[in-house]
Design a protein around this motif. Structure first.
Motif, PDB file in Angstrom:
ATOM      1  N   LEU A  77       0.834  -1.213   0.000  1.00 20.23           N
ATOM      2  CA  LEU A  77       0.000   0.000   0.000  1.00 20.23           C
ATOM      3  C   LEU A  77       0.866   1.259   0.000  1.00 20.23           C
ATOM      4  O   LEU A  77       0.551   2.252  -0.643  1.00 20.23           O
ATOM      5  N   LYS A  78       1.988   1.172   0.736  1.00 20.87           N
ATOM      6  CA  LYS A  78       2.879   2.328   0.829  1.00 20.87           C
ATOM      7  C   LYS A  78       3.545   2.651  -0.507  1.00 20.87           C
ATOM      8  O   LYS A  78       4.150   3.698  -0.661  1.00 20.87           O
ATOM      9  N   SER A  79       3.480   1.736  -1.457  1.00 22.94           N
ATOM     10  CA  SER A  79       4.118   2.042  -2.739  1.00 22.94           C
ATOM     11  C   SER A  79       3.137   2.680  -3.732  1.00 22.94           C
ATOM     12  O   SER A  79       3.469   2.891  -4.884  1.00 22.94           O
ATOM     13  N   GLY A 133       0.474  11.494   5.106  1.00 28.28           N
ATOM     14  CA  GLY A 133       1.003  10.165   4.799  1.00 28.28           C
ATOM     15  C   GLY A 133       2.400  10.295   4.230  1.00 28.28           C
ATOM     16  O   GLY A 133       2.882  11.394   3.993  1.00 28.28           O
ATOM     17  N   CYS A 134       3.041   9.155   4.016  1.00 28.45           N
ATOM     18  CA  CYS A 134       4.471   9.194   3.714  1.00 28.45           C
ATOM     19  C   CYS A 134       4.882   7.889   3.043  1.00 28.45           C
ATOM     20  O   CYS A 134       4.307   6.842   3.320  1.00 28.45           O
ATOM     21  N   ARG A 135       5.921   7.991   2.179  1.00 20.51           N
ATOM     22  CA  ARG A 135       6.403   6.794   1.476  1.00 20.51           C
ATOM     23  C   ARG A 135       7.284   5.916   2.387  1.00 20.51           C
ATOM     24  O   ARG A 135       7.448   4.732   2.133  1.00 20.51           O
ATOM     25  N   ALA A 136       7.879   6.524   3.444  1.00 23.88           N
ATOM     26  CA  ALA A 136       8.732   5.736   4.342  1.00 23.88           C
ATOM     27  C   ALA A 136       7.861   4.891   5.282  1.00 23.88           C
ATOM     28  O   ALA A 136       6.629   4.981   5.247  1.00 23.88           O
ATOM     29  N   MET A 137       8.534   4.055   6.099  1.00 18.95           N
ATOM     30  CA  MET A 137       7.755   3.133   6.945  1.00 18.95           C
ATOM     31  C   MET A 137       8.368   3.000   8.336  1.00 18.95           C
ATOM     32  O   MET A 137       8.820   1.923   8.718  1.00 18.95           O
ATOM     33  N   CYS A 138       8.380   4.083   9.084  1.00 21.31           N
ATOM     34  CA  CYS A 138       8.871   3.975  10.459  1.00 21.31           C
ATOM     35  C   CYS A 138       7.850   3.158  11.257  1.00 21.31           C
ATOM     36  O   CYS A 138       6.643   3.421  11.162  1.00 21.31           O
ATOM     37  N   LEU A 139       8.349   2.219  12.024  1.00 18.35           N
ATOM     38  CA  LEU A 139       7.421   1.278  12.682  1.00 18.35           C
ATOM     39  C   LEU A 139       6.515   1.953  13.713  1.00 18.35           C
ATOM     40  O   LEU A 139       5.483   1.412  14.076  1.00 18.35           O
ATOM     41  N   TYR A 140       6.926   3.117  14.202  1.00 15.93           N
ATOM     42  CA  TYR A 140       6.114   3.788  15.219  1.00 15.93           C
ATOM     43  C   TYR A 140       5.292   4.919  14.619  1.00 15.93           C
ATOM     44  O   TYR A 140       4.704   5.720  15.347  1.00 15.93           O
ATOM     45  N   CYS A 141       5.278   5.068  13.293  1.00 17.35           N
ATOM     46  CA  CYS A 141       4.754   6.309  12.684  1.00 17.35           C
ATOM     47  C   CYS A 141       3.350   6.649  13.194  1.00 17.35           C
ATOM     48  O   CYS A 141       2.421   5.860  13.101  1.00 17.35           O
ATOM     49  N   TYR A 142       3.222   7.872  13.716  1.00 16.09           N
ATOM     50  CA  TYR A 142       1.958   8.340  14.287  1.00 16.09           C
ATOM     51  C   TYR A 142       0.864   8.421  13.222  1.00 16.09           C
ATOM     52  O   TYR A 142      -0.312   8.429  13.539  1.00 16.09           O
ATOM     53  N   LEU A 143       1.260   8.508  11.965  1.00 18.83           N
ATOM     54  CA  LEU A 143       0.234   8.610  10.914  1.00 18.83           C
ATOM     55  C   LEU A 143      -0.602   7.335  10.842  1.00 18.83           C
ATOM     56  O   LEU A 143      -1.759   7.356  10.427  1.00 18.83           O
ATOM     57  N   VAL A 144       0.003   6.224  11.254  1.00 17.16           N
ATOM     58  CA  VAL A 144      -0.738   4.952  11.247  1.00 17.16           C
ATOM     59  C   VAL A 144      -1.900   5.008  12.244  1.00 17.16           C
ATOM     60  O   VAL A 144      -2.948   4.412  12.025  1.00 17.16           O
ATOM     61  N   ASN A 183       1.951  16.210   9.272  1.00 16.52           N
ATOM     62  CA  ASN A 183       1.175  15.124   8.666  1.00 16.52           C
ATOM     63  C   ASN A 183       1.931  14.310   7.644  1.00 16.52           C
ATOM     64  O   ASN A 183       1.358  13.456   6.967  1.00 16.52           O
ATOM     65  N   SER A 184       3.207  14.641   7.453  1.00 15.52           N
ATOM     66  CA  SER A 184       3.983  13.965   6.409  1.00 15.52           C
ATOM     67  C   SER A 184       5.430  14.407   6.572  1.00 15.52           C
ATOM     68  O   SER A 184       5.744  15.120   7.516  1.00 15.52           O
ATOM     69  N   ASP A 185       6.310  13.986   5.674  1.00 18.75           N
ATOM     70  CA  ASP A 185       7.677  14.496   5.703  1.00 18.75           C
ATOM     71  C   ASP A 185       7.880  15.357   4.466  1.00 18.75           C
ATOM     72  O   ASP A 185       7.957  14.857   3.348  1.00 18.75           O
ATOM     73  N   LEU A 186       7.950  16.667   4.673  1.00 17.96           N
ATOM     74  CA  LEU A 186       7.948  17.584   3.530  1.00 17.96           C
ATOM     75  C   LEU A 186       9.243  17.562   2.732  1.00 17.96           C
ATOM     76  O   LEU A 186       9.236  17.879   1.539  1.00 17.96           O
ATOM     77  N   THR A 192      12.002  16.868   9.813  1.00 23.48           N
ATOM     78  CA  THR A 192      12.233  15.870   8.760  1.00 23.48           C
ATOM     79  C   THR A 192      13.177  14.776   9.244  1.00 23.48           C
ATOM     80  O   THR A 192      13.923  14.973  10.207  1.00 23.48           O
ATOM     81  N   LYS A 193      13.130  13.654   8.544  1.00 22.02           N
ATOM     82  CA  LYS A 193      14.098  12.575   8.772  1.00 22.02           C
ATOM     83  C   LYS A 193      14.924  12.359   7.504  1.00 22.02           C
ATOM     84  O   LYS A 193      15.513  11.304   7.323  1.00 22.02           O
ATOM     85  N   PHE A 194      14.932  13.359   6.628  1.00 18.91           N
ATOM     86  CA  PHE A 194      15.615  13.212   5.341  1.00 18.91           C
ATOM     87  C   PHE A 194      16.658  14.298   5.133  1.00 18.91           C
ATOM     88  O   PHE A 194      16.574  15.376   5.717  1.00 18.91           O
ATOM     89  N   HIS A 195      17.618  13.987   4.253  1.00 19.16           N
ATOM     90  CA  HIS A 195      18.774  14.871   4.073  1.00 19.16           C
ATOM     91  C   HIS A 195      18.747  15.675   2.779  1.00 19.16           C
ATOM     92  O   HIS A 195      19.662  16.451   2.532  1.00 19.16           O
ATOM     93  N   GLY A 235      13.455   3.228   5.288  1.00 17.21           N
ATOM     94  CA  GLY A 235      13.301   4.130   4.141  1.00 17.21           C
ATOM     95  C   GLY A 235      13.665   5.575   4.428  1.00 17.21           C
ATOM     96  O   GLY A 235      13.423   6.448   3.594  1.00 17.21           O
ATOM     97  N   THR A 236      14.268   5.872   5.599  1.00 20.71           N
ATOM     98  CA  THR A 236      14.657   7.255   5.908  1.00 20.71           C
ATOM     99  C   THR A 236      16.176   7.418   5.732  1.00 20.71           C
ATOM    100  O   THR A 236      16.892   6.439   5.518  1.00 20.71           O
ATOM    101  N   SER A 237      16.659   8.641   5.854  1.00 20.63           N
ATOM    102  CA  SER A 237      18.090   8.912   5.625  1.00 20.63           C
ATOM    103  C   SER A 237      18.949   8.453   6.803  1.00 20.63           C
ATOM    104  O   SER A 237      18.517   8.533   7.959  1.00 20.63           O
TER     105      SER A 237
HETATM  106  S1  SF4 Z   1       9.387   9.671   8.006  1.00 18.56           S
HETATM  107 FE1  SF4 Z   1       7.874  10.535   9.432  1.00 18.56          FE
HETATM  108  S2  SF4 Z   1       5.943  10.521   8.326  1.00 18.56           S
HETATM  109 FE2  SF4 Z   1       7.340   9.142   7.225  1.00 18.56          FE
HETATM  110  S3  SF4 Z   1       6.920   7.074   8.064  1.00 18.56           S
HETATM  111 FE3  SF4 Z   1       8.603   7.977   9.249  1.00 18.56          FE
HETATM  112  S4  SF4 Z   1       7.590   8.941  11.025  1.00 18.56           S
HETATM  113 FE4  SF4 Z   1       6.005   8.576   9.466  1.00 18.56          FE
END
Ligand code: SF4
Length: 333
Positions: free
Chosen positions: A55-57, A86-97, A137-140, A169-172, A204-206
Protein backbone atom coordinates in the motif's frame (compact mmCIF):
# COMPACT_ATOMS: atom_id res chain seq x y z
CA UNK A 1 17.16 8.63 -1.77
CA UNK A 2 14.06 8.87 -3.91
CA UNK A 3 10.54 7.64 -4.13
CA UNK A 4 9.44 4.83 -6.40
CA UNK A 5 5.75 4.08 -6.82
CA UNK A 6 3.89 1.24 -8.49
CA UNK A 7 0.50 2.88 -9.13
CA UNK A 8 -1.27 6.22 -8.86
CA UNK A 9 -4.79 6.76 -7.50
CA UNK A 10 -6.16 10.18 -8.42
CA UNK A 11 -9.19 12.38 -8.13
CA UNK A 12 -9.89 13.51 -11.73
CA UNK A 13 -9.96 17.17 -10.69
CA UNK A 14 -6.26 16.99 -9.73
CA UNK A 15 -5.34 16.98 -13.41
CA UNK A 16 -6.61 20.56 -13.68
CA UNK A 17 -3.80 21.72 -11.40
CA UNK A 18 -0.19 22.33 -12.41
CA UNK A 19 1.21 19.75 -10.01
CA UNK A 20 -1.33 17.16 -11.16
CA UNK A 21 -0.32 17.72 -14.79
CA UNK A 22 3.39 17.53 -14.00
CA UNK A 23 2.98 14.25 -12.08
CA UNK A 24 0.79 12.82 -14.83
CA UNK A 25 3.78 13.17 -17.15
CA UNK A 26 6.39 12.13 -14.63
CA UNK A 27 4.58 8.90 -13.79
CA UNK A 28 3.05 8.30 -17.23
CA UNK A 29 4.31 4.69 -17.19
CA UNK A 30 2.34 3.72 -14.08
CA UNK A 31 -1.28 2.62 -13.95
CA UNK A 32 -3.53 5.57 -13.13
CA UNK A 33 -6.69 4.65 -11.22
CA UNK A 34 -9.53 7.15 -10.91
CA UNK A 35 -10.96 7.57 -7.42
CA UNK A 36 -13.84 9.53 -6.06
CA UNK A 37 -12.09 10.76 -2.95
CA UNK A 38 -8.59 10.41 -1.51
CA UNK A 39 -10.32 9.80 1.83
CA UNK A 40 -12.07 6.65 0.75
CA UNK A 41 -10.48 4.14 -1.57
CA UNK A 42 -12.45 1.00 -0.74
CA UNK A 43 -10.12 -1.47 -2.47
CA UNK A 44 -7.14 -0.19 -0.46
CA UNK A 45 -9.02 0.04 2.83
CA UNK A 46 -9.98 -3.62 2.40
CA UNK A 47 -6.37 -4.81 2.05
CA UNK A 48 -4.74 -7.07 4.65
CA UNK A 49 -2.33 -5.72 7.23
CA UNK A 50 0.45 -7.71 5.64
CA UNK A 51 -0.04 -5.70 2.43
CA UNK A 52 1.04 -2.55 4.26
CA UNK A 53 4.40 -2.21 2.39
CA UNK A 54 2.56 -2.70 -0.89
CA UNK A 55 0.00 0.00 0.00
CA UNK A 56 2.88 2.33 0.83
CA UNK A 57 4.12 2.04 -2.74
CA UNK A 58 1.00 3.73 -4.12
CA UNK A 59 0.79 7.45 -4.72
CA UNK A 60 -2.55 9.17 -4.08
CA UNK A 61 -3.46 12.55 -5.55
CA UNK A 62 -6.27 14.70 -4.24
CA UNK A 63 -7.49 18.22 -3.63
CA UNK A 64 -7.45 19.25 0.02
CA UNK A 65 -10.85 20.48 1.10
CA UNK A 66 -10.52 20.69 4.88
CA UNK A 67 -8.20 23.33 6.25
CA UNK A 68 -8.72 23.19 9.99
CA UNK A 69 -5.79 24.51 12.06
CA UNK A 70 -5.21 22.81 15.41
CA UNK A 71 -3.68 24.83 18.29
CA UNK A 72 -0.33 23.50 19.44
CA UNK A 73 1.95 24.53 22.29
CA UNK A 74 5.42 23.40 21.42
CA UNK A 75 7.66 25.00 18.82
CA UNK A 76 4.62 26.06 16.83
CA UNK A 77 1.32 27.68 17.75
CA UNK A 78 -0.70 25.87 15.09
CA UNK A 79 -0.65 22.57 13.23
CA UNK A 80 -1.61 23.30 9.65
CA UNK A 81 -2.84 20.69 7.19
CA UNK A 82 -0.59 21.30 4.22
CA UNK A 83 0.47 19.77 0.90
CA UNK A 84 0.57 16.11 1.91
CA UNK A 85 -0.49 13.61 4.48
CA UNK A 86 1.00 10.17 4.80
CA UNK A 87 4.47 9.19 3.71
CA UNK A 88 6.40 6.79 1.48
CA UNK A 89 8.73 5.74 4.34
CA UNK A 90 7.75 3.13 6.94
CA UNK A 91 8.87 3.98 10.46
CA UNK A 92 7.42 1.28 12.68
CA UNK A 93 6.11 3.79 15.22
CA UNK A 94 4.75 6.31 12.68
CA UNK A 95 1.96 8.34 14.29
CA UNK A 96 0.23 8.61 10.91
CA UNK A 97 -0.74 4.95 11.25
CA UNK A 98 -2.82 5.93 14.28
CA UNK A 99 -4.72 8.41 12.14
CA UNK A 100 -4.93 6.61 8.82
CA UNK A 101 -4.33 3.00 9.79
CA UNK A 102 -3.04 0.95 6.80
CA UNK A 103 -3.88 3.85 4.49
CA UNK A 104 -0.97 6.03 5.61
CA UNK A 105 0.44 6.05 2.08
CA UNK A 106 1.53 9.33 0.55
CA UNK A 107 -1.36 11.57 -0.44
CA UNK A 108 -0.41 14.71 -2.26
CA UNK A 109 -2.76 17.65 -2.40
CA UNK A 110 -2.34 19.62 -5.57
CA UNK A 111 -3.95 22.92 -4.45
CA UNK A 112 -0.90 24.38 -2.70
CA UNK A 113 -1.63 27.98 -3.76
CA UNK A 114 -4.99 27.86 -2.01
CA UNK A 115 -3.45 26.39 1.16
CA UNK A 116 -0.66 28.96 1.32
CA UNK A 117 -3.06 31.84 0.56
CA UNK A 118 -5.05 30.81 3.56
CA UNK A 119 -2.00 30.45 5.76
CA UNK A 120 -0.71 33.90 4.79
CA UNK A 121 -4.08 35.41 5.54
CA UNK A 122 -4.29 33.75 8.97
CA UNK A 123 -0.71 34.77 9.78
CA UNK A 124 -1.41 38.36 8.76
CA UNK A 125 -4.63 38.63 10.76
CA UNK A 126 -3.29 37.15 14.04
CA UNK A 127 -2.92 39.65 16.89
CA UNK A 128 0.68 38.48 17.45
CA UNK A 129 3.26 36.71 15.30
CA UNK A 130 2.51 33.01 15.12
CA UNK A 131 4.49 29.91 14.16
CA UNK A 132 2.83 27.42 11.84
CA UNK A 133 3.83 23.75 11.79
CA UNK A 134 3.28 22.59 8.20
CA UNK A 135 4.96 19.18 8.48
CA UNK A 136 2.97 17.37 11.15
CA UNK A 137 1.18 15.12 8.67
CA UNK A 138 3.98 13.96 6.41
CA UNK A 139 7.68 14.50 5.70
CA UNK A 140 7.95 17.58 3.53
CA UNK A 141 11.62 17.15 2.58
CA UNK A 142 10.81 13.74 1.13
CA UNK A 143 7.64 15.07 -0.49
CA UNK A 144 9.62 17.94 -1.99
CA UNK A 145 11.73 15.53 -4.08
CA UNK A 146 8.75 15.03 -6.37
CA UNK A 147 6.69 18.20 -5.88
CA UNK A 148 9.10 21.11 -5.43
CA UNK A 149 6.59 22.52 -2.94
CA UNK A 150 9.14 23.67 -0.36
CA UNK A 151 10.98 26.30 -2.43
CA UNK A 152 7.60 27.75 -3.44
CA UNK A 153 6.39 27.78 0.16
CA UNK A 154 9.55 29.02 1.84
CA UNK A 155 10.18 31.87 -0.60
CA UNK A 156 6.59 33.05 -0.79
CA UNK A 157 6.24 32.98 2.99
CA UNK A 158 9.60 34.78 3.21
CA UNK A 159 8.27 37.60 1.04
CA UNK A 160 4.67 37.81 2.19
CA UNK A 161 4.41 35.99 5.51
CA UNK A 162 4.30 37.20 9.09
CA UNK A 163 5.70 34.99 11.87
CA UNK A 164 7.29 31.63 11.09
CA UNK A 165 6.81 28.32 9.37
CA UNK A 166 8.38 25.15 10.69
CA UNK A 167 8.64 21.47 9.78
CA UNK A 168 10.62 18.46 11.01
CA UNK A 169 12.23 15.87 8.76
CA UNK A 170 14.10 12.58 8.77
CA UNK A 171 15.62 13.21 5.34
CA UNK A 172 18.77 14.87 4.07
CA UNK A 173 17.78 16.13 0.60
CA UNK A 174 18.08 19.83 1.41
CA UNK A 175 20.03 20.97 -1.67
CA UNK A 176 17.01 22.72 -3.22
CA UNK A 177 16.51 24.71 0.01
CA UNK A 178 19.99 26.08 0.56
CA UNK A 179 19.94 29.09 -1.75
CA UNK A 180 16.37 30.19 -1.13
CA UNK A 181 15.43 33.70 -0.03
CA UNK A 182 13.91 32.44 3.25
CA UNK A 183 14.48 35.64 5.31
CA UNK A 184 14.84 33.59 8.48
CA UNK A 185 11.13 32.82 8.59
CA UNK A 186 11.35 29.04 8.26
CA UNK A 187 12.57 27.04 11.25
CA UNK A 188 14.11 23.78 10.04
CA UNK A 189 14.08 20.86 12.50
CA UNK A 190 16.01 17.62 11.96
CA UNK A 191 14.89 14.49 13.72
CA UNK A 192 17.66 12.12 14.84
CA UNK A 193 17.97 8.69 16.38
CA UNK A 194 20.88 6.24 16.85
CA UNK A 195 21.87 4.67 13.51
CA UNK A 196 20.93 1.22 14.80
CA UNK A 197 17.36 2.43 15.42
CA UNK A 198 17.24 4.16 12.02
CA UNK A 199 18.28 0.90 10.32
CA UNK A 200 15.96 -1.37 12.28
CA UNK A 201 12.92 0.83 12.85
CA UNK A 202 12.86 3.86 10.53
CA UNK A 203 12.66 2.01 7.22
CA UNK A 204 13.30 4.13 4.14
CA UNK A 205 14.66 7.25 5.91
CA UNK A 206 18.09 8.91 5.63
CA UNK A 207 21.12 7.66 7.58
CA UNK A 208 22.14 9.59 10.70
CA UNK A 209 25.37 10.97 9.29
CA UNK A 210 23.58 12.49 6.30
CA UNK A 211 20.90 13.99 8.54
CA UNK A 212 23.56 15.68 10.67
CA UNK A 213 25.27 17.09 7.58
CA UNK A 214 21.95 18.38 6.24
CA UNK A 215 21.25 20.14 9.54
CA UNK A 216 24.71 21.76 9.47
CA UNK A 217 24.14 22.93 5.92
CA UNK A 218 20.73 24.42 6.68
CA UNK A 219 22.18 26.35 9.65
CA UNK A 220 24.99 27.55 7.40
CA UNK A 221 22.37 28.73 4.91
CA UNK A 222 20.97 30.99 7.61
CA UNK A 223 17.85 29.05 8.60
CA UNK A 224 16.92 28.99 12.30
CA UNK A 225 17.35 25.33 13.28
CA UNK A 226 16.42 22.77 15.87
CA UNK A 227 16.99 19.09 16.47
CA UNK A 228 14.47 16.53 17.64
CA UNK A 229 15.69 13.46 19.43
CA UNK A 230 12.56 11.54 18.61
CA UNK A 231 11.07 9.26 19.26
CA UNK A 232 13.32 7.95 22.01
CA UNK A 233 12.88 4.18 21.94
CA UNK A 234 13.94 2.27 25.02
CA UNK A 235 15.36 -0.93 23.54
CA UNK A 236 17.28 -3.03 26.10
CA UNK A 237 20.60 -1.29 25.28
CA UNK A 238 19.12 2.22 25.11
CA UNK A 239 21.71 3.89 27.33
CA UNK A 240 24.51 2.70 25.12
CA UNK A 241 22.65 3.67 21.93
CA UNK A 242 21.68 7.18 23.04
CA UNK A 243 25.05 7.77 24.72
CA UNK A 244 26.74 7.01 21.39
CA UNK A 245 24.25 9.17 19.52
CA UNK A 246 25.06 12.15 21.72
CA UNK A 247 28.81 11.49 21.27
CA UNK A 248 28.37 11.53 17.52
CA UNK A 249 26.25 14.68 17.61
CA UNK A 250 28.84 16.44 19.77
CA UNK A 251 31.52 15.49 17.28
CA UNK A 252 29.72 16.18 14.01
CA UNK A 253 27.33 19.08 14.58
CA UNK A 254 28.76 22.39 13.43
CA UNK A 255 29.52 25.20 15.91
CA UNK A 256 26.67 27.15 14.31
CA UNK A 257 24.10 24.47 15.15
CA UNK A 258 25.54 24.05 18.63
CA UNK A 259 25.39 27.78 19.29
CA UNK A 260 22.03 28.60 17.81
CA UNK A 261 19.97 25.40 17.68
CA UNK A 262 17.52 24.03 20.22
CA UNK A 263 16.57 20.49 21.16
CA UNK A 264 13.18 18.79 21.53
CA UNK A 265 12.89 15.30 23.01
CA UNK A 266 9.89 13.02 22.60
CA UNK A 267 9.64 9.55 24.09
CA UNK A 268 7.89 7.00 21.93
CA UNK A 269 4.22 6.26 22.22
CA UNK A 270 2.95 3.20 20.46
CA UNK A 271 -0.48 1.88 19.75
CA UNK A 272 -2.43 -1.30 19.46
CA UNK A 273 -3.14 -0.51 15.79
CA UNK A 274 0.53 -0.06 14.96
CA UNK A 275 1.38 -3.25 16.78
CA UNK A 276 -1.23 -5.21 14.84
CA UNK A 277 -0.04 -3.91 11.46
CA UNK A 278 3.66 -4.34 12.25
CA UNK A 279 3.17 -7.87 13.56
CA UNK A 280 1.55 -8.91 10.27
CA UNK A 281 3.58 -6.78 7.86
CA UNK A 282 7.04 -7.09 9.45
CA UNK A 283 7.00 -10.40 11.34
CA UNK A 284 10.78 -10.22 11.88
CA UNK A 285 10.81 -6.54 12.84
CA UNK A 286 11.87 -5.16 16.21
CA UNK A 287 9.17 -5.57 18.85
CA UNK A 288 8.43 -2.05 20.06
CA UNK A 289 5.69 -2.94 22.50
CA UNK A 290 7.30 -3.93 25.78
CA UNK A 291 4.64 -4.44 28.43
CA UNK A 292 7.22 -4.60 31.20
CA UNK A 293 8.17 -0.96 30.77
CA UNK A 294 5.08 0.42 29.03
CA UNK A 295 1.61 1.18 30.25
CA UNK A 296 -1.72 1.91 28.58
CA UNK A 297 -2.79 5.51 28.39
CA UNK A 298 -6.20 5.19 26.80
CA UNK A 299 -7.50 4.68 23.26
CA UNK A 300 -5.21 1.73 22.65
CA UNK A 301 -2.05 3.78 23.18
CA UNK A 302 0.97 2.82 25.23
CA UNK A 303 3.74 4.93 26.69
CA UNK A 304 6.69 4.24 28.98
CA UNK A 305 5.91 3.97 32.69
CA UNK A 306 6.54 7.03 34.80
CA UNK A 307 9.67 5.75 36.58
CA UNK A 308 11.16 4.56 33.28
CA UNK A 309 10.47 7.94 31.67
CA UNK A 310 12.11 9.71 34.61
CA UNK A 311 15.21 7.58 34.26
CA UNK A 312 15.42 8.25 30.51
CA UNK A 313 14.84 11.98 31.02
CA UNK A 314 17.56 12.40 33.59
CA UNK A 315 20.00 10.29 31.55
CA UNK A 316 19.40 12.39 28.43
CA UNK A 317 19.52 15.73 30.26
CA UNK A 318 22.78 14.80 31.92
CA UNK A 319 24.47 13.50 28.78
CA UNK A 320 23.27 16.45 26.72
CA UNK A 321 24.37 19.05 29.22
CA UNK A 322 27.84 17.47 29.34
CA UNK A 323 28.32 17.28 25.55
CA UNK A 324 25.89 19.74 23.97
CA UNK A 325 25.35 22.15 26.82
CA UNK A 326 24.92 25.21 24.58
CA UNK A 327 21.75 23.81 23.01
CA UNK A 328 18.64 24.47 25.15
CA UNK A 329 16.23 21.58 25.65
CA UNK A 330 12.80 23.10 24.96
CA UNK A 331 10.85 20.19 26.38
CA UNK A 332 10.82 16.45 26.95
CA UNK A 333 7.46 14.95 26.13
S1 SF4 B 1 9.39 9.67 8.01
FE1 SF4 B 1 7.87 10.54 9.43
S2 SF4 B 1 5.94 10.52 8.33
FE2 SF4 B 1 7.34 9.14 7.23
S3 SF4 B 1 6.92 7.07 8.06
FE3 SF4 B 1 8.60 7.98 9.25
S4 SF4 B 1 7.59 8.94 11.03
FE4 SF4 B 1 6.00 8.58 9.47
Amino acid sequence: MGMDFDAVYYEPDTLNYELGKMLRQKYADLTWNRIESHNRIPELAAADNRDFPKLKSHLILGVRKTHKYVPNHKVSDWLVPYTSSGCRAMCLYCYLVCNYNKCSYLRLFVNREQMLDRLLKTAGAAPEQQTFEIGSNSDLVLENTITGNLPYTIERFGREGRGHLTFPTKFHMVDPLLDLDHRGKTIFRMSVNPQEIISRVEFGTSPLRERIQALNRMAEAGYPVGMLIAPVILLPNWKELYGELIDQLAEELSPKVKNSGFIEIILMTYSFVQNAINTDAFPNGVQLLNREIMTGRGRGKYCYRREIRCEAESFLREELSRRLGTMPILYIA
